[in-house]
Write a protein that holds these residues in place. Structure first.
Motif, PDB file in Angstrom:
ATOM      1  N   ARG A  33       0.838  -1.204   0.000  1.00 24.61           N
ATOM      2  CA  ARG A  33       0.000   0.000   0.000  1.00 24.61           C
ATOM      3  C   ARG A  33       0.869   1.249   0.000  1.00 24.61           C
ATOM      4  N   PRO A  34       0.389   2.360  -0.576  1.00 22.88           N
ATOM      5  CA  PRO A  34       1.146   3.615  -0.559  1.00 22.88           C
ATOM      6  C   PRO A  34       1.188   4.203   0.848  1.00 22.88           C
ATOM      7  N   GLU A  53       3.423   7.532   1.643  1.00 25.53           N
ATOM      8  CA  GLU A  53       3.533   8.987   1.560  1.00 25.53           C
ATOM      9  C   GLU A  53       4.380   9.369   0.358  1.00 25.53           C
ATOM     10  N   ALA A  54       4.380  10.686   0.044  1.00 25.67           N
ATOM     11  CA  ALA A  54       5.253  11.225  -1.001  1.00 25.67           C
ATOM     12  C   ALA A  54       5.833  12.540  -0.507  1.00 25.67           C
ATOM     13  N   LEU A 108      -4.209   0.887  -8.496  1.00 26.63           N
ATOM     14  CA  LEU A 108      -3.338   1.678  -7.634  1.00 26.63           C
ATOM     15  C   LEU A 108      -3.602   3.168  -7.808  1.00 26.63           C
ATOM     16  N   ALA A 145       8.256   8.641  -3.302  1.00 26.16           N
ATOM     17  CA  ALA A 145       6.958   8.001  -3.081  1.00 26.16           C
ATOM     18  C   ALA A 145       7.190   6.649  -2.416  1.00 26.16           C
ATOM     19  N   SER A 146       6.799   6.551  -1.152  1.00 24.33           N
ATOM     20  CA  SER A 146       7.084   5.353  -0.369  1.00 24.33           C
ATOM     21  C   SER A 146       5.859   4.455  -0.277  1.00 24.33           C
ATOM     22  N   PHE A 147       6.116   3.159  -0.361  1.00 27.42           N
ATOM     23  CA  PHE A 147       5.095   2.139  -0.163  1.00 27.42           C
ATOM     24  C   PHE A 147       5.571   1.232   0.975  1.00 27.42           C
ATOM     25  N   ILE A 194      -5.076   6.027  -4.978  1.00 27.88           N
ATOM     26  CA  ILE A 194      -4.425   7.291  -4.618  1.00 27.88           C
ATOM     27  C   ILE A 194      -5.358   8.471  -4.867  1.00 27.88           C
TER      28      ILE A 194
END
Length: 339
Positions: free
Chosen positions: A213-214, A216-217, A324, A230-232, A328
Motif C-alpha cells: 500500500r502507498p 507517503e510522497a 493503484l 513516493a514510499s510504499f 491514490i
C-alpha cells in the motif's frame, strides 16, 4: 435344449476408474511442480541466476506450453482404463493446476500475485491439453515414448526462447476523479502527500494479493528538478524527478524504482518493478477546473513491459496500475473535500 449363455466383457469398477483419474491429476500436478522447481532459485543452488534465466518462467514454453502438457498427462492417465467424458477432458486438468498452484503457494515458491496472473491462462491451456489427449486417445493410443517427448518439450524450448530478446512495449494507464474542491486545495494535496493511514485506503484486490500500500510522497523542493520520494510499505520506494511544474495546473515526473533496496520478499521476482520484465517510467497529474466549481484530477502513467506475451501480461499490469492510481485519487479526493 440347454439355453445359450451370453458372456459379457468385464467392466472396470468405479474404484478403478476413480483411481485412474486421481493418478492422472497427481501426475499432472507433479509435472507442473517439477517444471516450476527448475526455475526456483532456492532449489537450483549457487548457479541459480544463470539457471533461472535459462529455464525462465516468463516464457511461452513454460507459461503456455507447461499447462498444455499438464492437461495431456492428466487426461491420458485418466483414460488408461476406459474413456472418460469430454467434460472431464476439459475440467480434470484444472484440478491438477489447482493442486500445483496450491503447493507452490504453501511452500512459498510462488507468490499470490504471480499465481493470480498465471491462473487464467494455465487453466485454459490445461483444458486445451486435455482435449488434445482425449481426442488423441480416441484416434490412437499414444505410446510412452511419444508422451515422454511431449513432456520434455517445454524443457527444450524454454532455454531457446529465454535467449531471445523479448519485445518491449509501452503501456499507458489513465485515471481521473471529480473532486468538489478548488485547484489550489488539490495542488497542496498532490505536490506532497502526507502519511496515508491504512484507514484512508479501501481494501482492494491488489492489496489482497500482496501489492504494497502507498504510505507517503515527499518533495525536496518545488519546481522542475525537485525530487519526490513516493514510499510504499515493505520498503518499496519510487524516486520521482519533476520534469514539469505548473502550479495548480500540471505536475509531471519521471519515475525510477529504487530496486536495489527493495527487499526480495516485497514482490515476486517476476513482477519486480524496475526489473527485467516490468518498470514504471513516468507519471503526470493534470487539474481541469469545471464551471460548477468542481475539478477533475487526471493521473496518467506509462510503463515498460518486456515479455514474450505482452498482450496477456499487459491486461494484468494495466489492471494493477489502474487500481493503484484509483486508490491514490480516492485518498486525494477525500482529503480535499474534508479539508
Amino acid at each position: 435344449m440347454p439355453s445359450s449363455i451370453n458372456i459379457q466383457p468385464a467392466s472396470h469398477s468405479a474404484r478403478d476408474r476413480w483411481r485412474a483419474m486421481l493418478e492422472g491429476v497427481a501426475l499432472g500436478a507433479i509435472y507442473g511442480i517439477l517444471l516450476r522447481l527448475l526455475n526456483h532459485t532456492n532449489f537450483v543452488g549457487p548457479k541459480a541466476q544463470t539457471f533461472s534465466q535459462t529455464f525462465s518462467v516468463m516464457t511461452i514454453a513454460f507459461l503456455f506450453g507447461g499447462p498444455v502438457v499438464i492437461g495431456i498427462l492428466t487426461v491420458r492417465r485418466a483414460e488408461a482404463i476406459e474413456h472418460v467424458s469430454v467434460w472431464k477432458w476439459i475440467f480434470l486438468p484444472w484440478i491438477s493446476v489447482f493442486v500445483m498452484l496450491l503447493t507452490l503457494w504453501l511452500f512459498l515458491i510462488e507468490g499470490g500475485i504471480c499465481i493470480l496472473m498465471a491462473s487464467p491462462i494455465a487453466l485454459v491451456c490445461a483444458s486445451i491439453g486435455g482435449l488434445i489427449a482425449g481426442t488423441w486417445s480416441r484416434l490412437r493410443k499414444p505410446s510412452g515414448l511419444t508422451l515422454t517427448c511431449v513432456a520434455i518439450l517445454p524443457f527444450l524450448l524454454a532455454p531457446v526462447e529465454a535467449r531471445l530478446t523479448a519485445p518491449s512495449s509501452t503501456r499507458t494507464v489513465a485515471s481521473e476523479i471529480r473532486i468538489h474542491a478548488t485547484p489550489q486545495t488539490i495542488w497542496r494535496n498532490i505536490e506532497r502527500v502526507p502519511a496515508i493511514a491504512p484507514s484512508e485506503l479501501s481494501t482492494t484486490w491488489t492489496r489482497r494479493i500482496g501489492f504494497p500500500r502507498p504510505i507517503e510522497a515527499t518533495l525536496s523542493y518545488e519546481g522542475v528538478g525537485g525530487v519526490r520520494h513516493a514510499s510504499f510499505e515493505r520498503g518499496l520506494l519510487f524516486i520521482e524527478t519533476i520534469t514539469a511544474w505548473e502550479p495548480q495546473r500540471r505536475i509531471a515526473f519521471s519515475i525510477k524504482a529504487d530496486s536495489a533496496h527493495i527487499p526480495t520478499t516485497t514482490l515476486d521476482e517476476h513482477v519486480t518493478i524496475g526489473g527485467r520484465y516490468f518498470d514504471v517510467l513516468d507519471g503526470e497529474y493534470t487539474l481541469e477546473p469545471l464551471a460548477d466549481g468542481n475539478t477533475v484530477l487526471h493521473l496518467v502513467s506509462h510503463q515498460r513491459l518486456s515479455t514474450n506475451f505482452n498482450g496477456y501480461a499487459g491486461l494484468w499490469t494495466d489492471a494493477v496500475m489502474q487500481n493503484l492510481q484509483n486508490s491514490i485519487l480516492e485518498v486525494i479526493k477525500h482529503r480535499c473535500e474534508h479539508a
